[in-house]
Each structure stands twice: as structure tokens, then as C-alpha cells.
Write a protein that holds these residues in place. Sequence first.
Motif, PDB file in Angstrom:
ATOM      1  N   ALA A 105      73.044  26.810 174.507  1.00 63.15           N
ATOM      2  CA  ALA A 105      73.244  25.398 174.568  1.00 63.15           C
ATOM      3  C   ALA A 105      73.910  24.882 175.560  1.00 63.15           C
ATOM      4  CB  ALA A 105      74.070  25.194 173.560  1.00 63.15           C
ATOM      5  N   GLY A 106      73.249  23.822 176.241  1.00 58.14           N
ATOM      6  CA  GLY A 106      73.869  23.216 177.391  1.00 58.14           C
ATOM      7  C   GLY A 106      73.165  23.548 178.636  1.00 58.14           C
ATOM      8  N   GLY A 107      72.318  24.594 178.314  1.00 61.81           N
ATOM      9  CA  GLY A 107      71.563  24.951 179.686  1.00 61.81           C
ATOM     10  C   GLY A 107      69.987  24.106 179.857  1.00 61.81           C
ATOM     11  N   SER A 108      69.390  24.705 180.948  1.00 62.43           N
ATOM     12  CA  SER A 108      68.091  24.073 181.258  1.00 62.43           C
ATOM     13  C   SER A 108      66.843  25.153 181.231  1.00 62.43           C
ATOM     14  CB  SER A 108      68.199  23.232 182.461  1.00 62.43           C
ATOM     15  OG  SER A 108      69.337  22.305 182.679  1.00 62.43           O
ATOM     16  N   LEU A 109      65.748  24.187 181.092  1.00 63.77           N
ATOM     17  CA  LEU A 109      64.587  25.172 181.091  1.00 63.77           C
ATOM     18  C   LEU A 109      63.482  24.308 181.631  1.00 63.77           C
ATOM     19  CD1 LEU A 109      64.199  27.101 177.883  1.00 63.77           C
ATOM     20  CD2 LEU A 109      64.274  28.224 180.327  1.00 63.77           C
ATOM     21  N   ARG A 110      62.434  24.660 182.356  1.00 66.90           N
ATOM     22  CA  ARG A 110      61.458  23.770 182.724  1.00 66.90           C
ATOM     23  C   ARG A 110      60.062  24.258 182.454  1.00 66.90           C
ATOM     24  NH1 ARG A 110      61.433  19.836 186.838  1.00 66.90           N
ATOM     25  NH2 ARG A 110      59.203  19.236 187.702  1.00 66.90           N
ATOM     26  N   LEU A 111      59.458  23.535 181.488  1.00 64.36           N
ATOM     27  CA  LEU A 111      57.974  23.674 181.101  1.00 64.36           C
ATOM     28  C   LEU A 111      57.003  23.333 182.166  1.00 64.36           C
ATOM     29  CD1 LEU A 111      58.440  23.092 177.359  1.00 64.36           C
ATOM     30  CD2 LEU A 111      59.096  25.197 178.830  1.00 64.36           C
ATOM     31  N   SER A 112      56.024  24.217 182.364  1.00 68.85           N
ATOM     32  CA  SER A 112      54.762  23.650 182.986  1.00 68.85           C
ATOM     33  C   SER A 112      53.371  23.846 182.428  1.00 68.85           C
ATOM     34  CB  SER A 112      54.674  24.212 184.294  1.00 68.85           C
ATOM     35  OG  SER A 112      55.759  24.169 185.082  1.00 68.85           O
ATOM     36  N   CYS A 113      52.567  22.979 182.543  1.00 71.13           N
ATOM     37  CA  CYS A 113      51.228  23.121 181.853  1.00 71.13           C
ATOM     38  C   CYS A 113      50.092  22.769 182.939  1.00 71.13           C
ATOM     39  CB  CYS A 113      51.270  21.975 180.786  1.00 71.13           C
ATOM     40  SG  CYS A 113      49.393  21.778 180.203  1.00 71.13           S
ATOM     41  N   ALA A 114      49.293  23.833 183.015  1.00 74.69           N
ATOM     42  CA  ALA A 114      48.302  23.759 184.107  1.00 74.69           C
ATOM     43  C   ALA A 114      46.870  23.421 183.291  1.00 74.69           C
ATOM     44  CB  ALA A 114      48.153  24.891 184.709  1.00 74.69           C
ATOM     45  N   VAL A 118      66.926  27.834 171.834  1.00 73.51           N
ATOM     46  CA  VAL A 118      68.242  27.697 172.488  1.00 73.51           C
ATOM     47  C   VAL A 118      69.239  27.848 171.456  1.00 73.51           C
ATOM     48  CG1 VAL A 118      69.865  25.732 173.110  1.00 73.51           C
ATOM     49  CG2 VAL A 118      67.491  25.370 173.078  1.00 73.51           C
ATOM     50  N   SER A 119      70.218  28.937 171.828  1.00 76.45           N
ATOM     51  CA  SER A 119      71.335  29.504 170.896  1.00 76.45           C
ATOM     52  C   SER A 119      72.527  28.800 171.103  1.00 76.45           C
ATOM     53  CB  SER A 119      71.366  30.927 171.227  1.00 76.45           C
ATOM     54  OG  SER A 119      71.819  31.012 172.645  1.00 76.45           O
ATOM     55  N   SER A 120      73.426  28.652 170.246  1.00 74.79           N
ATOM     56  CA  SER A 120      74.689  28.132 170.273  1.00 74.79           C
ATOM     57  C   SER A 120      75.996  29.065 170.522  1.00 74.79           C
ATOM     58  CB  SER A 120      74.880  27.485 168.643  1.00 74.79           C
ATOM     59  OG  SER A 120      74.989  28.505 167.816  1.00 74.79           O
TER      60      SER A 120
END
Length: 126
Positions: A14-23, A124-126
Motif C-alpha cells: 500500500a502506498g506504492g506505484s505500478l504502471r500498466l501498459s496495453c499494446a 496491493v497488500s496492506s
Amino acid sequence: QVRLMESGGGSVQAGGSLRLSCAASGYTASTGCMGWFRQVPGGKEREGVARVNTDGGTTYADSVKGRFTISKDNAKNTLDLQMDSLKPEDTGMYYCAARTSRCIWGNILSSHFNTWGQGTQVTVSS
């Protein structure tokens, strides 16, 4: 044939970031509406997270406003979702979606899209 392929999912605290992409292949991103949906485990409906219109206009679900950013690269035919300040309730399978015309006014509904990717898991884990 239009094909969408997501990448970038994973596990984060929790509080972190991720970036998803779609081609996208077989599709011209500049001429259609694209969006991101998510489905929680055991959930029946796919929840609209964000969408971007042909003119670049964006719409977000209230639950992600200020934390998620959707962007589209028409030259590369890709769609991204930057997810910041992630919460455990953001956990789910995330799907890229597309339609071959402009976005339909109103809420981000799965019925407005006719092409879907296979999904990528976000935990996402707490």
C-alpha cells in the motif's frame, strides 16, 4: 482482428506505484475510445477505472481520481495506466478495453467497449 495485450501488473505494498501498459494491434488508437477496467475476486461486474477519448479527454472513476493517470500514445498504439498511492482495495484483475469510435458519454461502462485484453493481476497488500 483487434488484439489487446496488457502488461505491468504485479504485487506492491500500500502506498506504492505500478504502471500498466496495453499494446494494441489491428487497431488505430487515435480513432477510438480506450479504457481500463478492473474486476475484484468473486466480483460479477468489471468496474470502469479510466478512459481516454479520441480527443485526449479523460474520465476517471471517483475511487481513483488524483491517484491514477491514463495516457495513450497514438503513434505506438499503446495505452498506459499509472497507478500511484495504491490501496488494498485497488487489488484486482485489470483489463484494457477498446471501441472503434468515440467514447460514449456518461459512466465508464463495460458495455461501451467491444474488445478486451486478457487482463493483468494487480495485488496491493496492506
